[in-house]
Each structure stands twice: as structure tokens, then as C-alpha cells.
Write a protein that holds these residues in place. Structure first.
Motif, PDB file in Angstrom:
ATOM      1  N   PRO A 366       0.690  -0.721   0.026  1.00 25.03           N
ATOM      2  CA  PRO A 366       0.420  -0.128  -0.178  1.00 25.03           C
ATOM      3  C   PRO A 366       0.539   0.975  -0.181  1.00 25.03           C
ATOM      4  CG  PRO A 366      -0.664  -1.558   1.584  1.00 25.03           C
ATOM      5  CD  PRO A 366       0.390  -1.929   1.337  1.00 25.03           C
ATOM      6  N   THR A 367       0.034   2.310  -0.868  1.00 29.03           N
ATOM      7  CA  THR A 367       1.573   3.667  -1.160  1.00 29.03           C
ATOM      8  C   THR A 367       0.368   4.694  -0.452  1.00 29.03           C
ATOM      9  OG1 THR A 367       0.565   3.889  -3.063  1.00 29.03           O
ATOM     10  CG2 THR A 367       2.495   2.550  -3.168  1.00 29.03           C
ATOM     11  N   VAL A 368       1.251   5.215   0.077  1.00 29.87           N
ATOM     12  CA  VAL A 368       0.519   6.475   0.580  1.00 29.87           C
ATOM     13  C   VAL A 368       0.724   8.058  -0.080  1.00 29.87           C
ATOM     14  CG1 VAL A 368       0.029   8.386   3.066  1.00 29.87           C
ATOM     15  CG2 VAL A 368      -0.169   5.895   2.534  1.00 29.87           C
ATOM     16  N   GLN A 369      -0.014   8.840  -0.234  1.00 31.10           N
ATOM     17  CA  GLN A 369       0.736  10.533  -1.305  1.00 31.10           C
ATOM     18  C   GLN A 369       1.244  11.050  -0.352  1.00 31.10           C
ATOM     19  OE1 GLN A 369       0.489  10.561  -4.690  1.00 31.10           O
ATOM     20  NE2 GLN A 369       1.543  11.975  -4.568  1.00 31.10           N
ATOM     21  N   GLN A 370       2.860  10.626  -0.962  1.00 37.40           N
ATOM     22  CA  GLN A 370       4.267  11.648   0.270  1.00 37.40           C
ATOM     23  C   GLN A 370       5.456  11.371  -0.941  1.00 37.40           C
ATOM     24  OE1 GLN A 370       5.262   9.130   3.294  1.00 37.40           O
ATOM     25  NE2 GLN A 370       5.938   7.443   2.047  1.00 37.40           N
ATOM     26  N   TYR A 371       6.262  12.302  -0.863  1.00 41.96           N
ATOM     27  CA  TYR A 371       7.253  12.523  -1.041  1.00 41.96           C
ATOM     28  C   TYR A 371       8.649  11.924  -0.274  1.00 41.96           C
ATOM     29  CZ  TYR A 371       4.901  16.859  -2.676  1.00 41.96           C
ATOM     30  OH  TYR A 371       4.486  17.464  -3.259  1.00 41.96           O
ATOM     31  N   ALA A 372       9.263  11.035  -1.059  1.00 44.88           N
ATOM     32  CA  ALA A 372      10.005   9.480  -0.779  1.00 44.88           C
ATOM     33  C   ALA A 372      10.887  10.154  -1.679  1.00 44.88           C
ATOM     34  CB  ALA A 372       9.115   8.414  -0.970  1.00 44.88           C
ATOM     35  N   SER A 373      12.129   9.986  -0.855  1.00 44.49           N
ATOM     36  CA  SER A 373      13.543  10.067  -1.103  1.00 44.49           C
ATOM     37  C   SER A 373      13.935   8.871  -1.274  1.00 44.49           C
ATOM     38  CB  SER A 373      14.241  11.460  -0.864  1.00 44.49           C
ATOM     39  OG  SER A 373      13.817  12.314   0.185  1.00 44.49           O
ATOM     40  N   LYS A 374      14.893   8.991  -3.083  1.00 37.00           N
ATOM     41  CA  LYS A 374      15.379   8.110  -2.735  1.00 37.00           C
ATOM     42  C   LYS A 374      17.312   8.184  -2.861  1.00 37.00           C
ATOM     43  CE  LYS A 374      13.220   6.091  -7.561  1.00 37.00           C
ATOM     44  NZ  LYS A 374      13.163   6.428  -8.252  1.00 37.00           N
ATOM     45  N   LEU A 375      17.475   6.718  -2.552  1.00 38.49           N
ATOM     46  CA  LEU A 375      19.010   7.211  -1.401  1.00 38.49           C
ATOM     47  C   LEU A 375      20.073   6.181  -2.714  1.00 38.49           C
ATOM     48  CD1 LEU A 375      18.748   5.381   1.705  1.00 38.49           C
ATOM     49  CD2 LEU A 375      18.465   7.292   1.262  1.00 38.49           C
ATOM     50  N   SER A 376      21.664   7.015  -3.299  1.00 34.99           N
ATOM     51  CA  SER A 376      22.436   6.734  -3.821  1.00 34.99           C
ATOM     52  C   SER A 376      23.072   6.853  -2.726  1.00 34.99           C
ATOM     53  CB  SER A 376      22.340   8.278  -4.648  1.00 34.99           C
ATOM     54  OG  SER A 376      23.222   9.478  -3.861  1.00 34.99           O
ATOM     55  N   THR A 388      27.764  -1.126  -8.048  1.00 32.83           N
ATOM     56  CA  THR A 388      27.107  -1.640  -7.746  1.00 32.83           C
ATOM     57  C   THR A 388      28.044  -3.203  -7.435  1.00 32.83           C
ATOM     58  OG1 THR A 388      26.154  -2.015  -9.309  1.00 32.83           O
ATOM     59  CG2 THR A 388      25.158  -1.910  -8.061  1.00 32.83           C
ATOM     60  N   ASN A 389      28.780  -3.128  -8.641  1.00 29.97           N
ATOM     61  CA  ASN A 389      29.548  -4.539  -8.902  1.00 29.97           C
ATOM     62  C   ASN A 389      31.480  -4.295  -7.874  1.00 29.97           C
ATOM     63  OD1 ASN A 389      31.540  -2.198 -10.190  1.00 29.97           O
ATOM     64  ND2 ASN A 389      31.199  -3.344 -12.079  1.00 29.97           N
ATOM     65  N   ASP A 393      27.350  -9.002  -3.630  1.00 34.84           N
ATOM     66  CA  ASP A 393      26.316  -9.057  -3.955  1.00 34.84           C
ATOM     67  C   ASP A 393      25.936  -8.382  -5.098  1.00 34.84           C
ATOM     68  OD1 ASP A 393      25.231 -10.568  -1.478  1.00 34.84           O
ATOM     69  OD2 ASP A 393      26.057 -11.531  -2.295  1.00 34.84           O
ATOM     70  N   ASN A 394      26.119  -7.125  -5.346  1.00 37.20           N
ATOM     71  CA  ASN A 394      26.264  -6.397  -6.830  1.00 37.20           C
ATOM     72  C   ASN A 394      25.464  -5.455  -6.488  1.00 37.20           C
ATOM     73  OD1 ASN A 394      28.520  -7.302  -8.512  1.00 37.20           O
ATOM     74  ND2 ASN A 394      27.632  -9.392  -8.415  1.00 37.20           N
ATOM     75  N   THR A 395      25.268  -4.888  -4.563  1.00 37.44           N
ATOM     76  CA  THR A 395      24.113  -4.506  -4.685  1.00 37.44           C
ATOM     77  C   THR A 395      23.572  -3.893  -3.836  1.00 37.44           C
ATOM     78  OG1 THR A 395      21.160  -4.223  -4.416  1.00 37.44           O
ATOM     79  CG2 THR A 395      22.399  -6.577  -2.998  1.00 37.44           C
ATOM     80  N   TYR A 396      23.146  -2.816  -4.014  1.00 40.34           N
ATOM     81  CA  TYR A 396      22.681  -1.769  -2.599  1.00 40.34           C
ATOM     82  C   TYR A 396      22.490  -2.015  -1.195  1.00 40.34           C
ATOM     83  CZ  TYR A 396      24.705   1.943  -5.969  1.00 40.34           C
ATOM     84  OH  TYR A 396      25.526   2.582  -7.196  1.00 40.34           O
ATOM     85  N   PRO A 397      22.267  -1.677  -0.570  1.00 41.54           N
ATOM     86  CA  PRO A 397      21.598  -1.897   0.820  1.00 41.54           C
ATOM     87  C   PRO A 397      19.739  -2.019   0.406  1.00 41.54           C
ATOM     88  CG  PRO A 397      23.056  -0.897   1.881  1.00 41.54           C
ATOM     89  CD  PRO A 397      23.363  -0.588   0.707  1.00 41.54           C
ATOM     90  N   GLN A 398      18.773  -3.357   1.052  1.00 36.14           N
ATOM     91  CA  GLN A 398      18.004  -2.941   0.936  1.00 36.14           C
ATOM     92  C   GLN A 398      17.913  -2.695   2.241  1.00 36.14           C
ATOM     93  OE1 GLN A 398      16.365  -4.213  -2.421  1.00 36.14           O
ATOM     94  NE2 GLN A 398      18.670  -3.765  -2.193  1.00 36.14           N
ATOM     95  N   LEU A 399      16.676  -2.504   2.385  1.00 38.11           N
ATOM     96  CA  LEU A 399      15.731  -1.871   3.255  1.00 38.11           C
ATOM     97  C   LEU A 399      14.358  -2.190   3.347  1.00 38.11           C
ATOM     98  CD1 LEU A 399      16.360   2.383   3.427  1.00 38.11           C
ATOM     99  CD2 LEU A 399      18.257  -0.206   4.273  1.00 38.11           C
ATOM    100  N   THR A 400      13.927  -2.295   5.272  1.00 38.06           N
ATOM    101  CA  THR A 400      12.467  -2.590   4.810  1.00 38.06           C
ATOM    102  C   THR A 400      11.639  -1.591   4.575  1.00 38.06           C
ATOM    103  OG1 THR A 400      12.130  -2.018   7.429  1.00 38.06           O
ATOM    104  CG2 THR A 400      12.733  -4.680   6.624  1.00 38.06           C
ATOM    105  N   THR A 401       9.798  -1.448   4.725  1.00 35.84           N
ATOM    106  CA  THR A 401       8.913  -0.367   4.730  1.00 35.84           C
ATOM    107  C   THR A 401       9.069   0.574   5.264  1.00 35.84           C
ATOM    108  OG1 THR A 401       7.753  -1.792   3.317  1.00 35.84           O
ATOM    109  CG2 THR A 401       6.987  -0.532   3.688  1.00 35.84           C
ATOM    110  N   LYS A 471      22.540  12.065  -1.063  1.00 41.09           N
ATOM    111  CA  LYS A 471      23.086  11.317  -1.713  1.00 41.09           C
ATOM    112  C   LYS A 471      23.944  10.795   0.001  1.00 41.09           C
ATOM    113  CE  LYS A 471      24.394  13.586  -5.993  1.00 41.09           C
ATOM    114  NZ  LYS A 471      25.575  14.843  -6.182  1.00 41.09           N
ATOM    115  N   LEU A 472      24.185   9.739   0.052  1.00 42.64           N
ATOM    116  CA  LEU A 472      25.103   9.395   1.352  1.00 42.64           C
ATOM    117  C   LEU A 472      26.758   9.249   1.047  1.00 42.64           C
ATOM    118  CD1 LEU A 472      22.301   6.833   2.110  1.00 42.64           C
ATOM    119  CD2 LEU A 472      22.344   9.195   3.145  1.00 42.64           C
ATOM    120  N   PHE A 473      27.439   9.759   1.792  1.00 38.53           N
ATOM    121  CA  PHE A 473      28.730   9.307   1.831  1.00 38.53           C
ATOM    122  C   PHE A 473      28.707   8.363   2.748  1.00 38.53           C
ATOM    123  CE2 PHE A 473      29.658  12.140  -1.525  1.00 38.53           C
ATOM    124  CZ  PHE A 473      28.785  13.534  -1.611  1.00 38.53           C
TER     125      PHE A 473
END
Length: 479
Positions: A366-376, A388-389, A393-401, A471-473
Motif C-alpha cells: 500500500p502506498t501513501v501520497q508523500q514525498y519519498a527520497s531515493k538513496l544514492s 554496484t559491482n 552481491d552487486n547490490t546496495y543495502p535493501q531496506l524494509t518498508t 546522497k549518502l557518503f
């Protein structure tokens, strides 16, 4: 009167105007056969001796007045400071003497030319150690020194100060610091009889001694804890400590160590093929694919010992961790979806093979209309985005909802810097660190790892709002 002068007999010893002795003799017999004046030989001798004594005294006074004046020593003491701070080199401006050079009786042991050669030598054996100091009534300072090879020993002019070396000698650093090797562990002694351990490298100190190696056993490994080169010869020495007996420690010529041999690792694949990967397709309840297919490239480190990564190999027979595939599936679910509890029973994950493609059913969240930021994710050192390579596992951290929700807001407001103090960035939580995968560059293998840099992240996102990409450093270091 004329008769008297003819009969007069005189012997007179006189000093003339020129300062030379002259003997004046006037002697004649009385022509009438008589001696009117007798010759007193004894008295004449006394007069002569007195005159000679006067001349001798005058000559001695002249000699003493022109004699060389010598200095006298006012102190002569043993030096008590740390001997390693008293290593010196000769400048060639003063000679080496049996005693302070201006004292009576001082003789030259080695001239300026010899000491100049010692001072410009490329041999550590021709350094000197100062061990006594003397001063003279003229304010000059002399040091007693001995060459490391023991061939020369004597006194040399050292300037006007007893707290620093000058004149014919100058302080010497017999060793120069060097960088540690890239690998510091696992070394063995190639030949302990030929290249053993020294308390200080041979000839780097006066009477340098070999270290006690009674606790050493053949085959012991060593850790390098220091490095230096001989200033004159340029030879590299390592300070090492026995891994099996810490009391066995000292300096050894770098050529006397053997580094452990490490087999060259097989480079990790970065391109998916039928021989190294599994394709994961995420399917919604309508049977449609959502998001992009994820190609999981299986690494050699994922395999159990002796397993071969080839097309058709069953994952449950080659993976060291049998649940690894499920972990990869959960980490790469498209945003807005979760893995469904219902999967195709005819294709259990345990039967998945290398080179195959699998379908994973997902459910929209389920989604709620909001401003969600993506992480880099960025490297704080280079400022570049971390690919990612470069990650396990060639992937960034996977977060829970719930974890993703902290980067969202119902309104597009400015992100407060305190967001980056959240526990999710602390040790043990998903965004604290990034685990890297082994990489190959400039002829060497390394495994990067990253730790969250809160200060840099706050600076770079000072004007960011919810809905912007954050942007996460991370600070990189190699393992």
C-alpha cells in the motif's frame, strides 16, 4: 811612567759594545828584570766566569720570552647522555689528536684528509661515537671519539659548546625511516645463520649487538613492526617480532626475509553468463513482470570448498549457504513490492540451477501520497558514486518498508541534518557500512569496504528536500 806602563802585566776579560766577549792582554816584563805587578790567575778566572754567567742569563731570558704558549684543560668528563644520540660524522676541518690539539704534547693521529674521507664515506663503519668531552682555558671544546670500525680513536675539536657538536664533527643519523611493506605478516627468516636479528642493524650503532634468538624455532613466522634504511648504504632493514615468541624481536636485512606465498585469486566475474548467474524475474499477481530482471552473479566466495561454478549445477549442491538465493531475492525486490507468501510449487528454489531463470511472485505494498527520497551511495574520498559491482552481491543495502519510511514526508520540506544521526546509520544497522566485493586493479587484488561519513553527508545534503535523491557518503578502506 813610561817604565811603569812597559812593566805592567794585565789580563782583562771584558764585554765589548757589540756584546761579544773580548780578552784584552797587556803584558810585559820589567826590562830591568823585576815584576812590578804579578798576574793573578785565580782572580782572572773568577772574572771570566762571572761574565759568562751574565751572558748565559741574558740568553735564557730571551729564549723564555719567545717560547710557545700552550692551552690547559679545565675539564674532562665522561658523556652520560643516550649513546645513540652521540653518533657523529667528521667534517674534515679538524685533525684527530692524542689529546686536545692545543695542549702541550698533543700529536696528530689522523689528519684532515683522512677524516674528510671518513665523513664522505658510503660505509656505516666509518661513523664515530663521542664518549668524552673536555674544555680548555681558551673556551674550546674537544670530544674524544672512536670510529665504529675501531680503527681511529682520539680527541677532535668540537666547537665552543658542550651541548652540541661543531667544528670537526657533526651529528649523524645512521638510519632513515622507511615505509612498511604492504603485507606485514607471515614472514619467515630465509637463513637465520646468515641474516639473523640485531638489536640495532649491524654498524648502525657503535658495537651493535645481535638479538637474543634462543627462543626462535625454525619456521616461526614474523610480523614487520618497523622499517628503516641505512643512511649511507641505502640498505633496507625491517624490525620484526616472532609471532610465536614475542621476546624474539629485532632488525633484519630485508633480503633475509621470505614473504608467504599467496595464491593468485580467480577474478570475480562482473558480467552474467550461463555459467555464473541466475536471472530473477519479479511477477505481480496479474502475471506481469515488474521492474527489471535481476541477474545474480555467483561469486567464488559463495561456493562451498571444492565446488565448481558451471552451467546446470544445482545451487543447493554448490552454495556454502543454502539460503543465499532467498537472501538475494529479498534484497532486490522492486520498490513498492514485497515477496509474496505464495510461490510456484512446481519450481522450488532448491532446484534452481546455474544459468537458469526463475520467477518470484510479489505483492504491491500500500502506498501513501508523500514525498519519498531515493538513496544514492558515494565515495567520500573521490566524490564518485559507488558502483554496484564494487559491492557484495552487486547490490546496495535493501531496506524494509519501515526503514524506507524515514526518508519520506507528506510535505516537500527541507531535510533536517538530524536525519543522518538516525540509528539506521549506526553500527550494526543497514546503512552503517557497505561490504565490498574483491576487485582487481594495478596488478593487485583488494576488497573495498565503506563506513558511513555523517559529516560529509550532512554537508552535501544541506539544501535537500524530501523527494530529492539523498546522497549518502562513505569512507573507503581496503581490506
Amino acid at each position: 811612567m813610561a817604565g811603569l806602563s812597559k812593566s805592567k802585566a794585565l789580563n782583562t776579560l771584558c764585554i765589548g759594545e757589540s756584546g761579544k766577549l773580548k780578552l784584552w792582554s797587556n803584558w810585559s816584563q820589567n826590562r830591568y828584570g823585576g815584576n812590578n805587578m804579578k798576574f793573578d790567575a785565580k782572580k782572572s778566572l773568577y772574572v771570566g766566569i762571572a761574565a759568562l754567567s751574565l751572558v748565559a742569563a741574558t740568553g735564557a731570558a730571551t729564549t723564555n720570552a719567545s717560547a710557545k704558549s700552550y692551552a690547559t684543560a679545565t675539564s674532562n668528563a665522561q658523556l652520560s647522555s643516550d649513546p645513540t644520540t652521540r653518533n657523529v660524522t667528521t667534517t674534515g676541518t679538524s685533525a684527530l689528536y692524542t689529546k686536545a690539539g692545543t695542549l702541550r704534547g698533543a700529536r696528530v693521529i689522523a689528519g684532515k684528509a683522512t677524516l674528510s674521507a671518513y665523513g664522505s664515506s658510503n660505509s656505516s663503519q666509518q661513523y664515530f661515537r663521542a664518549y668524552r668531552v673536555a674544555t680548555t682555558n681558551r673556551g674550546s671544546v674537544y670530544y674524544k671519539v672512536v670510529s665504529f670500525n675501531g680503527n681511529l680513536r682520539g680527541w677532535i675539536y668540537g666547537g665552543k659548546s658542550t651541548t652540541s657538536f661543531g667544528g670537526g664533527i657533526a651529528s649523524a643519523n645512521t638510519m632513515t625511516n622507511a615505509s612498511l611493506p604492504t603485507t606485514t605478516t607471515g614472514y619467515t627468516l630465509t637463513n637465520s645463520a646468515k641474516n639473523g636479528l640485531w638489536v640495532n642493524p649491524k654498524w648502525s650503532q657503535y658495537k651493535a649487538q645481535q638479538a637474543d634468538m634462543s627462543g626462535y624455532k625454525s619456521g616461526d613466522t614474523f610480523t614487520v613492526i618497523g622499517a628503516a634504511t641505512k643512511t649511507r648504504e641505502g640498505w633496507l632493514y625491517y624490525q620484526v617480532r616472532d609471532d610465536n615468541n614475542a621476546s624474539v624481536t629485532g632488525w633484519v636485512f630485508a633480503g633475509g626475509l621470505t614473504a608467504k606465498t599467496t595464491p593468485t585469486p580467480t577474478p570475480n566475474p562482473t558480467t552474467p553468463t550461463k555459467d555464473n548467474s541466475v536471472q530473477i524475474n519479479y511477477i505481480n499477481a496479474s502475471g506481469q513482470q515488474v521492474g527489471s530482471a535481476y541477474n545474480w552473479i555467483i561469486q567464488q566466495s559463495d561456493l562451498m570448498s571444492g565446488a565448481k561454478l558451471v552451467n546446470g549445477a544445482k545451487l543447493n549442491e554448490i552454495l556454502a549457504n543454502s539460503s543465499e538465493l532467498q537472501t538475494v531475492i529479498n534484497k532486490n525486490v522492486p520498490t513498492g513490492y514485497t515477496v509474496s507468501g505464495t510461490q510456484d510449487p512446481s519450481h522450488p528454489l532448491a532446484n534452481t540451477t546455474v544459468g537458469s531463470s526463475i520467477a518470484v511472485y510479489v505483492t504491491a505494498t500500500p502506498t501513501v501520497q508523500q514525498y519519498a527520497s531515493k538513496l544514492s551511495y558515494y565515495d567520500a574520498k573521490t566524490g564518485n558514486q559507488i558502483p554496484t559491482n564494487y559491492l557484495k552481491d552487486n547490490t546496495y543495502p535493501q531496506l524494509t518498508t519501515a526503514q524506507q519510511a524515514i526518508f519520506s514526508s507528506p510535505t516537500q520540506t527541507t531535510i533536517n541534518a538530524s536525519l543522518f544521526d538516525n540509528a539506521i546509520f549506526q553500527a550494526g544497522n543497514p546503512l552503517y557500512s557497505l561490504a565490498g566485493s574483491p576487485q582487481h586493479a594495478t596488478g593487485a587484488y583488494f576488497t573495498p569496504a565503506y563506513t558511513f561519513d555523517a559529516a560529509r553527508t550532512k554537508t552535501e545534503n544541506a539544501n535537500a528536500k524530501y523527494g530529492d535523491t539523498i546522497k549518502l557518503f562513505y569512507d573507503e578502506f581496503n581490506m
